[in-house]
Scaffold this active site. Structure first.
Site, short mmCIF file in Angstrom:
data_model
loop_
_atom_site.label_atom_id
_atom_site.label_comp_id
_atom_site.label_asym_id
_atom_site.label_seq_id
_atom_site.Cartn_x
_atom_site.Cartn_y
_atom_site.Cartn_z
N GLY A 46 0.19 -6.42 3.92
CA GLY A 46 -0.83 -5.40 3.79
C GLY A 46 -1.21 -5.20 2.33
O GLY A 46 -0.46 -5.60 1.43
N GLN A 51 -4.17 -0.41 -4.83
CA GLN A 51 -3.33 -1.38 -5.55
C GLN A 51 -4.12 -2.34 -6.42
O GLN A 51 -3.57 -2.95 -7.33
CB GLN A 51 -2.47 -2.18 -4.55
CG GLN A 51 -1.45 -1.33 -3.81
CD GLN A 51 -0.70 -2.13 -2.78
OE1 GLN A 51 -1.18 -2.30 -1.66
NE2 GLN A 51 0.45 -2.66 -3.14
N CYS A 91 7.14 -3.60 -1.58
CA CYS A 91 5.76 -3.30 -1.95
C CYS A 91 5.32 -4.25 -3.05
O CYS A 91 6.06 -4.50 -4.01
CB CYS A 91 5.65 -1.86 -2.45
SG CYS A 91 3.99 -1.37 -2.92
N LEU A 92 4.12 -4.77 -2.93
CA LEU A 92 3.59 -5.70 -3.95
C LEU A 92 3.42 -5.00 -5.29
O LEU A 92 3.37 -5.66 -6.33
CB LEU A 92 2.25 -6.28 -3.48
CG LEU A 92 2.32 -7.14 -2.21
CD1 LEU A 92 0.92 -7.55 -1.76
CD2 LEU A 92 3.20 -8.37 -2.42
N HIS A 133 2.54 2.84 5.31
CA HIS A 133 2.77 2.45 3.91
C HIS A 133 1.44 2.34 3.16
O HIS A 133 1.31 2.83 2.04
CB HIS A 133 3.54 1.11 3.91
CG HIS A 133 3.79 0.50 2.58
ND1 HIS A 133 5.05 0.35 2.03
CD2 HIS A 133 2.94 -0.06 1.67
CE1 HIS A 133 4.95 -0.24 0.85
NE2 HIS A 133 3.68 -0.50 0.60
N GLU A 134 0.45 1.71 3.80
CA GLU A 134 -0.86 1.52 3.14
C GLU A 134 -1.62 2.85 3.02
O GLU A 134 -2.27 3.11 2.00
CB GLU A 134 -1.72 0.51 3.90
CG GLU A 134 -1.12 -0.86 4.12
CD GLU A 134 -0.51 -1.49 2.90
OE1 GLU A 134 -0.86 -1.11 1.77
OE2 GLU A 134 0.36 -2.38 3.07
N HIS A 137 -0.49 4.66 0.05
CA HIS A 137 -1.14 4.18 -1.19
C HIS A 137 -2.48 4.89 -1.41
O HIS A 137 -2.79 5.30 -2.53
CB HIS A 137 -1.39 2.67 -1.13
CG HIS A 137 -0.20 1.82 -1.49
ND1 HIS A 137 0.47 1.95 -2.69
CD2 HIS A 137 0.41 0.81 -0.83
CE1 HIS A 137 1.46 1.05 -2.73
NE2 HIS A 137 1.45 0.36 -1.61
O1 GNR Z 1 4.08 -7.11 2.11
C1 GNR Z 1 4.55 -6.00 2.37
N1 GNR Z 1 5.62 -5.92 3.20
C2 GNR Z 1 6.11 -4.73 3.71
C3 GNR Z 1 7.36 -4.75 4.32
C4 GNR Z 1 7.90 -3.60 4.85
C5 GNR Z 1 7.17 -2.43 4.79
C6 GNR Z 1 5.94 -2.39 4.18
C7 GNR Z 1 5.40 -3.53 3.65
S1 GNR Z 1 3.84 -3.49 2.92
C8 GNR Z 1 3.99 -4.78 1.74
C9 GNR Z 1 2.66 -5.06 1.04
C10 GNR Z 1 2.27 -3.85 0.24
O2 GNR Z 1 2.79 -3.50 -0.78
N2 GNR Z 1 1.31 -3.12 0.72
O3 GNR Z 1 0.94 -1.99 0.10
NI NI Z 2 2.66 -1.31 -1.03
#
Ligand code: GNR
Ligand code: NI
Length: 174
Positions: A46, A51, A91-92, A133-134, A137
């Site tokens: 995601g 980001q 998270c990236l 999670h997104e 952000h």
């Molecule tokens: O790539 C991603 N893997 C992930 C694994 C477990 C819970 C959430 C994520 S999201 C993350 C990509 C990201 O940072 N999205 O904002």
């Molecule tokens: Ni993230």
């Protein structure tokens, strides 16, 4: 198409609250394509517009094994939640850090797709985790906000050291 630089924690721009998108034009379509390219290349499941320093309510997701199920969420809204579940998240924007986060086990989300059509997504498992999670952000939140202050401080120091050493943005060190 282009790869976009990903902001890394503790960059204050990750704290920006995204505004709704009011019209979908060609420039936005190109941005969506670039976000998918950036997410697939990272690789991640995601990516929120926050980001890549674009502060509008836009998310791209693909949790499929074969990376052939792209999902675009514009102006997403959670309309129902159920249960709780703990998942190890990464998270990236916080490369190399993984930690357990408790979230809703199921979420129902309404969002526009890239054509402006209103969609309802009933999600469980990784998709439900990823959507939450997104959406965090977009609200200026990062998953490390759920850690204890001590652990978060440790993560912050690690990231700052990494940046001092000139680690290229978005290169995972795991
Ligand atoms: O790539 C991603 N893997 C992930 C694994 C477990 C819970 C959430 C994520 S999201 C993350 C990509 C990201 O940072 N999205 O904002
Ligand atoms: Ni993230």
């Amino acid at each position: 198409m282009a790869l976009l630089p990903i902001l890394e924690y503790p960059d204050e721009r990750l704290r920006t609250v995204a505004k709704p998108i009011d019209h979908i034009d060609d420039a936005l379509q190109r941005l969506i394509d670039d976000m998918f390219e950036t997410m697939y290349e990272a690789p991640g499941v995601g990516l929120a517009a926050t980001q890549i320093n674009f502060h509008r309510q836009l998310i791209v997701i693909d949790v499929s094994e074969d990376k052939n199920a792209p999902l675009v969420l514009i102006n997403p809204r959670i309309v129902e939640t159920e249960g709780t579940e703990t998942c190890q998240e990464g998270c990236l924007s916080v490369p190399g850090i993984f930690a357990d986060v408790v979230r809703a086990e199921r979420v129902v989300v309404e969002a526009l797709d890239r054509h402006g059509e209103l969609r309802r997504i009933d999600a469980t498992g990784l998709l439900a985790v990823c959507i939450q999670h997104e959406m965090d952000h977009l609200a200026g939140k990062v998953f490390v906000d759920y850690l204890s202050p001590l652990k978060r401080q440790l993560v912050k120091r690690k990231m700052e050291k990494r940046h001092r050493q000139g680690a290229p943005a978005a290169s995972a060190s795991a």
